[in-house]
Design a protein around this motif. Structure first.
Motif, PDB file in Angstrom:
ATOM      1  N   ASN A 178       0.830  -1.202   0.000  1.00 28.19           N
ATOM      2  CA  ASN A 178       0.000   0.000   0.000  1.00 28.19           C
ATOM      3  C   ASN A 178       0.866   1.254   0.000  1.00 28.19           C
ATOM      4  O   ASN A 178       2.095   1.175   0.075  1.00 28.19           O
ATOM      5  CB  ASN A 178      -0.966  -0.005   1.195  1.00 28.19           C
ATOM      6  CG  ASN A 178      -0.231   0.008   2.541  1.00 28.19           C
ATOM      7  OD1 ASN A 178       0.855   0.585   2.664  1.00 28.19           O
ATOM      8  ND2 ASN A 178      -0.823  -0.608   3.544  1.00 28.19           N
TER       9      ASN A 178
ATOM     10  N   PHE B 146       1.561   3.570   2.113  1.00 24.28           N
ATOM     11  CA  PHE B 146       2.428   3.837   3.257  1.00 24.28           C
ATOM     12  C   PHE B 146       3.757   3.103   3.119  1.00 24.28           C
ATOM     13  O   PHE B 146       4.834   3.687   3.279  1.00 24.28           O
ATOM     14  CB  PHE B 146       1.724   3.414   4.557  1.00 24.28           C
ATOM     15  CG  PHE B 146       2.600   3.512   5.773  1.00 24.28           C
ATOM     16  CD1 PHE B 146       2.879   4.741   6.344  1.00 24.28           C
ATOM     17  CD2 PHE B 146       3.152   2.359   6.347  1.00 24.28           C
ATOM     18  CE1 PHE B 146       3.694   4.832   7.471  1.00 24.28           C
ATOM     19  CE2 PHE B 146       3.968   2.441   7.458  1.00 24.28           C
ATOM     20  CZ  PHE B 146       4.232   3.687   8.029  1.00 24.28           C
TER      21      PHE B 146
ATOM     22  N   ILE C 113       7.738   4.237   2.583  1.00 19.76           N
ATOM     23  CA  ILE C 113       8.814   3.785   3.475  1.00 19.76           C
ATOM     24  C   ILE C 113       9.944   3.155   2.676  1.00 19.76           C
ATOM     25  O   ILE C 113      11.129   3.486   2.863  1.00 19.76           O
ATOM     26  CB  ILE C 113       8.291   2.774   4.520  1.00 19.76           C
ATOM     27  CG1 ILE C 113       7.319   3.457   5.491  1.00 19.76           C
ATOM     28  CG2 ILE C 113       9.455   2.139   5.289  1.00 19.76           C
ATOM     29  CD1 ILE C 113       7.938   4.518   6.364  1.00 19.76           C
TER      30      ILE C 113
END
Length: 265
Positions: A201, A203, A207
């Motif tokens: 996803n 997020f 990262i």
């Protein structure tokens, strides 16, 4: 140039002595090499299991994933071969042996990592190259002079990213002695470099691209060769990210060196 020649000759001498010592225990070498190969092959087995029930993963077929896997594995191999001693830095710091690296008129990081050459990583190198050639043939990739040059550039950048992340994680030991979990975490996260980042996803994409850039170890460089019509321009940042991260990692290492004063006993 003279300094480079000096360090090159010194490194060859140190590593040759280490290999001679290690080869006195051939059974250990064969067993550890086999174990490493088996571990990496297990990762490939996961792909085959997945493709029994689906035709592709986010538009990536089996041979493309094998290419991605082998590229990432090849990029991690220099860390395995040349920087494996980072795994035990916490032990050297805790028992006070690390202080010896201050007493030689050579670069401390060079001195420390040169003491170990993980020869079982050569098996990993052969496996990665074999899978890379296999997948390239299956995909019908054309290795033009430009592609070969870009491959070398991307591997250099990707390998430097992995080395830098490991060096930063290992340097935490100067502040927190029992910090092996940080290094383990980095290596666990690096395993995600073997998968398309599009399966995560937003997020985790952020990262793995901007915070802990493991996506540049495998995914982005591989797209240049596998999907050139839709390649992200950010892929060309790979070598610069590697160089920038190494500069940061090396400075963290130096700060740690300056604060270390032995065990005090």
């Amino acid at each position: 140039m003279k300094r480079l020649k000096f360090y090159s000759r010194l490194y060859i001498k140190m590593i040759s002595q280490y290999i001679k010592a290690r080869m006195q225990f051939r059974s250990d070498f064969y067993i550890s090499t086999f174990a490493m190969l088996l571990l990496n092959i297990t990762g490939l087995f996961t792909y085959w299991v997945l493709f029994y029930s689906i035709n592709n993963i986010e538009g990536w077929n089996l041979n493309e994933l094998i290419f991605l896997y082998s590229f990432a594995l090849l990029a991690v191999t220099p860390m395995q071969l040349f920087f494996d001693n980072l795994w035990v830095i916490r032990i050297s710091l805790r028992n006070g042996n690390f202080i010896k690296y201050y007493f030689k008129p050579i670069n401390t990081l060079f001195y420390y990592v040169s003491e170990v050459f993980d020869i079982k990583g050569l098996g990993q190198l052969v496996l990665a190259l074999t899978m890379l050639i296999y997948s390239s043939v299956k995909l019908g990739l054309h290795w033009t002079p430009l592609n070969i040059i870009m491959f070398v550039v991307f591997i250099f950048g990707s390998a430097l990213i992995m080395i830098s992340l490991a060096l930063m994680a290992a340097s935490v030991s100067f502040w927190v002695i029992e910090s092996v979990s940080v290094l383990v975490l980095i290596f666990k996260l690096s395993e995600y470099a073997r998968y398309p980042i599009t399966i995560f996803n937003g997020f985790f994409r952020f990262i793995f691209t901007c915070i802990i850039p493991v996506a540049f170890i495998g995914y982005y460089p591989s797209r240049f060769f596998l999907k050139p019509d839709s390649v992200d321009m950010g892929v060309f940042a790979t070598p610069f990210i590697g160089i920038g991260l190494f500069i940061i990692a090396y400075n963290i290492w130096r700060i740690g060196l300056n604060r270390y004063s032995g065990t005090g006993s």
